[in-house]
Write a protein that holds these residues in place. Structure first.
Motif, PDB file in Angstrom:
ATOM      1  N   ALA A 237       0.804  -1.219   0.000  1.00 25.41           N
ATOM      2  CA  ALA A 237       0.000   0.000   0.000  1.00 25.41           C
ATOM      3  C   ALA A 237       0.839   1.272   0.000  1.00 25.41           C
ATOM      4  N   GLY A 238       1.861   1.315   0.853  1.00 31.49           N
ATOM      5  CA  GLY A 238       2.601   2.564   0.987  1.00 31.49           C
ATOM      6  C   GLY A 238       3.747   2.707  -0.005  1.00 31.49           C
ATOM      7  N   LEU A 239       3.822   1.815  -0.998  1.00 31.39           N
ATOM      8  CA  LEU A 239       5.001   1.810  -1.864  1.00 31.39           C
ATOM      9  C   LEU A 239       5.265   3.141  -2.566  1.00 31.39           C
ATOM     10  N   PRO A 240       4.237   3.748  -3.228  1.00 28.76           N
ATOM     11  CA  PRO A 240       4.534   5.016  -3.902  1.00 28.76           C
ATOM     12  C   PRO A 240       5.021   6.097  -2.937  1.00 28.76           C
ATOM     13  N   VAL A 241       4.451   6.093  -1.697  1.00 28.24           N
ATOM     14  CA  VAL A 241       4.853   7.088  -0.700  1.00 28.24           C
ATOM     15  C   VAL A 241       6.313   6.863  -0.296  1.00 28.24           C
ATOM     16  N   ALA A 242       6.635   5.591   0.034  1.00 30.69           N
ATOM     17  CA  ALA A 242       8.002   5.257   0.430  1.00 30.69           C
ATOM     18  C   ALA A 242       8.974   5.604  -0.697  1.00 30.69           C
ATOM     19  N   PHE A 243       8.543   5.291  -1.922  1.00 27.95           N
ATOM     20  CA  PHE A 243       9.358   5.567  -3.106  1.00 27.95           C
ATOM     21  C   PHE A 243       9.671   7.062  -3.206  1.00 27.95           C
ATOM     22  N   GLY A 244       8.588   7.872  -3.066  1.00 30.33           N
ATOM     23  CA  GLY A 244       8.760   9.324  -3.143  1.00 30.33           C
ATOM     24  C   GLY A 244       9.652   9.855  -2.028  1.00 30.33           C
ATOM     25  N   LEU A 245       9.462   9.314  -0.808  1.00 27.04           N
ATOM     26  CA  LEU A 245      10.264   9.769   0.330  1.00 27.04           C
ATOM     27  C   LEU A 245      11.749   9.479   0.103  1.00 27.04           C
ATOM     28  N   MET A 246      12.042   8.257  -0.409  1.00 30.67           N
ATOM     29  CA  MET A 246      13.442   7.888  -0.642  1.00 30.67           C
ATOM     30  C   MET A 246      14.066   8.776  -1.711  1.00 30.67           C
ATOM     31  N   LEU A 247      13.262   9.086  -2.753  1.00 30.35           N
ATOM     32  CA  LEU A 247      13.777   9.949  -3.817  1.00 30.35           C
ATOM     33  C   LEU A 247      14.075  11.338  -3.269  1.00 30.35           C
ATOM     34  N   LEU A 248      13.111  11.863  -2.462  1.00 33.31           N
ATOM     35  CA  LEU A 248      13.333  13.173  -1.834  1.00 33.31           C
ATOM     36  C   LEU A 248      14.560  13.146  -0.939  1.00 33.31           C
ATOM     37  N   GLY A 249      14.682  12.043  -0.140  1.00 27.23           N
ATOM     38  CA  GLY A 249      15.838  11.896   0.737  1.00 27.23           C
ATOM     39  C   GLY A 249      17.130  11.901  -0.050  1.00 27.23           C
ATOM     40  N   GLY A 250      17.140  11.188  -1.184  1.00 33.93           N
ATOM     41  CA  GLY A 250      18.338  11.135  -2.021  1.00 33.93           C
ATOM     42  C   GLY A 250      18.718  12.506  -2.536  1.00 33.93           C
ATOM     43  N   VAL A 251      17.705  13.254  -3.028  1.00 32.13           N
ATOM     44  CA  VAL A 251      17.976  14.592  -3.554  1.00 32.13           C
ATOM     45  C   VAL A 251      18.442  15.511  -2.431  1.00 32.13           C
ATOM     46  N   GLY A 252      17.735  15.431  -1.278  1.00 29.87           N
ATOM     47  CA  GLY A 252      18.094  16.288  -0.153  1.00 29.87           C
ATOM     48  C   GLY A 252      19.516  16.042   0.326  1.00 29.87           C
ATOM     49  N   LEU A 253      19.878  14.753   0.486  1.00 30.78           N
ATOM     50  CA  LEU A 253      21.227  14.425   0.951  1.00 30.78           C
ATOM     51  C   LEU A 253      22.275  14.824  -0.085  1.00 30.78           C
ATOM     52  N   SER A 254      21.905  14.752  -1.385  1.00 29.52           N
ATOM     53  CA  SER A 254      22.848  15.184  -2.423  1.00 29.52           C
ATOM     54  C   SER A 254      23.113  16.679  -2.301  1.00 29.52           C
ATOM     55  N   VAL A 255      22.030  17.456  -2.049  1.00 27.33           N
ATOM     56  CA  VAL A 255      22.202  18.905  -1.869  1.00 27.33           C
ATOM     57  C   VAL A 255      23.091  19.165  -0.659  1.00 27.33           C
ATOM     58  N   LEU A 256      22.852  18.394   0.438  1.00 31.77           N
ATOM     59  CA  LEU A 256      23.676  18.550   1.641  1.00 31.77           C
ATOM     60  C   LEU A 256      25.142  18.231   1.347  1.00 31.77           C
ATOM     61  N   THR A 257      25.376  17.237   0.478  1.00 28.31           N
ATOM     62  CA  THR A 257      26.761  16.885   0.131  1.00 28.31           C
ATOM     63  C   THR A 257      27.457  18.078  -0.512  1.00 28.31           C
ATOM     64  N   VAL A 258      26.692  18.848  -1.293  1.00 28.69           N
ATOM     65  CA  VAL A 258      27.287  20.010  -1.958  1.00 28.69           C
ATOM     66  C   VAL A 258      27.501  21.148  -0.951  1.00 28.69           C
ATOM     67  N   THR A 259      26.490  21.377  -0.061  1.00 26.66           N
ATOM     68  CA  THR A 259      26.585  22.544   0.827  1.00 26.66           C
ATOM     69  C   THR A 259      27.447  22.272   2.062  1.00 26.66           C
ATOM     70  N   ASP A 260      27.195  21.159   2.784  1.00 24.73           N
ATOM     71  CA  ASP A 260      27.974  20.854   3.994  1.00 24.73           C
ATOM     72  C   ASP A 260      28.482  19.422   3.926  1.00 24.73           C
ATOM     73  N   ALA A 261      29.426  19.157   3.036  1.00 23.83           N
ATOM     74  CA  ALA A 261      29.871  17.779   2.849  1.00 23.83           C
ATOM     75  C   ALA A 261      30.419  17.179   4.135  1.00 23.83           C
ATOM     76  N   ALA A 262      30.033  15.923   4.401  1.00 22.18           N
ATOM     77  CA  ALA A 262      30.581  15.165   5.528  1.00 22.18           C
ATOM     78  C   ALA A 262      30.487  13.699   5.146  1.00 22.18           C
ATOM     79  N   ILE A 263      31.360  12.880   5.715  1.00 29.58           N
ATOM     80  CA  ILE A 263      31.367  11.472   5.316  1.00 29.58           C
ATOM     81  C   ILE A 263      30.093  10.784   5.774  1.00 29.58           C
ATOM     82  N   GLY A 264      29.517  11.259   6.921  1.00 30.28           N
ATOM     83  CA  GLY A 264      28.267  10.684   7.405  1.00 30.28           C
ATOM     84  C   GLY A 264      27.139  10.878   6.399  1.00 30.28           C
ATOM     85  N   ILE A 265      27.118  12.050   5.761  1.00 25.71           N
ATOM     86  CA  ILE A 265      26.089  12.315   4.757  1.00 25.71           C
ATOM     87  C   ILE A 265      26.262  11.368   3.566  1.00 25.71           C
TER      88      ILE A 265
END
Lengths: 287, 102
Positions: free
Chosen positions: A167-195
């Motif tokens: 049931a929640g697959l499209p939601v989970a899918f969207g969240l992971m995609l958003l997370g990926g984009v968000g963390l990529s932006v963070l890698t550019v602005t405040d890079a850290a190995i944890g990110i």
């Protein structure tokens, strides 16, 4: 890098072009594959010759020996009918390798930047685009790794080959995609190995979610798509490492792999969008 | 000349070359071509060697060695498995001829 090395990299890149050209014709296919193998071997031997302070050489040669044994064993033992899942497995480990290489390079970039900051120099050692390309390689490489393992499991019948939808697959899918984009932006602005590591984990989950809704009969097309993904990650890795052979080789596979995916889908009378997301809309793709 | 634009130029030209060289592939060769292209991106082994050879911490070395093993499996396994597929293709061809001659 000495000029002669750059020229040999160019020759290897030409070898890859000729390999793809050869592989697309029945008479020349086998020779094309051998040309590609020769170019790849020459390319990988080069750093042992020209890099001045290459550490851990015995360990690296040992690792190559282990990988060669594993690759040859797997490729020779596999049944003819199991070829597609073997390609998926090889593609997946390549994507995983690209993600790990990018993580290591991110670690190295952070060390260089820290050293500069400690000296009080107010300069950025690497431009924002290098960080963006590194984030891309980590994320998409992880997607390719996890996605390929799921395609392998589906074709090897380690799991059901029918589309898996919850049931929640499209939601989970969207969240992971958003997370990926968000963390990529963070890698550019405040890079850290944890990110970088978090980006890797999100990519793994996203890769699983991407392939679960695909039915068994459509899996070969997804393997081709993930193959193109890995090609693009290798190209981005080549940009980060300033290596022309990685850039050209990866881009060739990314472009020809994407085109091949469209050709394969057309041969089956399907659209790629329908194959990837058809099960989510209720239009089932039975395996 | 802006170095970033040089990289972009190589990238764009490679995209066109990649599409162009396989545009006439026959549908029977789709799987071997996919497999061969898969082996070519095993060239990430070169990148793995470059980063691993420059590491100094133990953890980074371990990660690098894992990357080398994975990349080698991709490259070597990819080329061997493609060759096996194509071997099957070339063997198939003479077979119907012989049967026809009988």
């Amino acid at each position: 890098m000495p000029t002669w090395v750059q020229v040999v990299y160019l020759l290897c890149a030409i070898g890859f072009i000729l390999a793809l050209k050869g592989l697309s014709g029945p008479r020349t296919a086998r020779r094309g594959n051998l040309v590609g193998a020769a170019a790849a071997v020459v390319g990988c031997v080069l750093p042992f010759i020209y890099v001045d302070h290459l550490d851990h050489v015995p360990l690296m040669i040992g690792a190559i020996a282990v990988g060669t044994a594993g690759g040859v064993f797997g490729a020779r033992k596999v049944q003819m009918t199991q070829m597609p899942q073997m390609v998926a497995l090889f593609n997946g480990v390549g994507g995983g390798a690209a993600a790990l290489v990018a993580l290591l390079e991110l670690n190295h970039m952070l060390e260089v930047q820290d050293a500069l900051d400690a000296l009080g120099a107010d300069v950025d050692a690497y431009g924002w685009f290098v960080y963006a390309a590194t984030a891309f390689t980590i994320f998409v490489g992880s997607v390719s790794f996890a996605g390929s393992l799921i395609t392998f499991a589906k074709l090897q019948e380690l799991m059901t080959s029918r589309p898996v939808v919850f049931a929640g697959l499209p939601v989970a899918f969207g969240l992971m995609l958003l997370g990926g984009v968000g963390l990529s932006v963070l890698t550019v602005t405040d890079a850290a190995i944890g990110i970088g590591i978090a980006l890797c984990l999100v990519g793994l989950v996203f890769g699983v979610l991407l392939v679960l809704p695909v039915g068994g009969a459509d899996v070969p097309i997804v393997i081709s798509l993930l193959n193109a993904f890995t090609g693009l990650t290798v190209a981005a890795g080549g940009y980060v490492l300033s290596n022309t052979l990685l850039l050209v080789g990866g881009t060739l596979v990314g472009a020809s792999g994407t085109f091949l995916t469209l050709l394969m889908a057309r041969a089956m009378g399907r659209s790629v969008g329908n194959i990837m997301f058809g099960a989510l809309k209720g239009g089932s793709t039975l395996g | 000349m802006n170095e970033g634009v040089v990289w972009l130029t190589i990238f764009i030209l490679s995209v066109f070359v990649g599409i162009e060289v396989i545009s006439k592939v026959s549908s029977t060769l789709h799987t071997p071509l996919m497999s061969g292209a898969n082996a070519i991106h095993g060239i990430i082994l070169l990148g793995a060697i470059l980063v691993t050879g420059a590491t100094d911490s133990t953890l980074a070395l371990v990660v690098g060695l894992v990357a080398i093993v994975l990349a080698t499996v991709n490259m070597v396994g990819g080329f061997v498995v493609t060759d096996r597929m194509l071997q099957m293709f070339t063997r198939k061809k003479p077979a119907p001829k012989n049967e026809g001659a009988r």
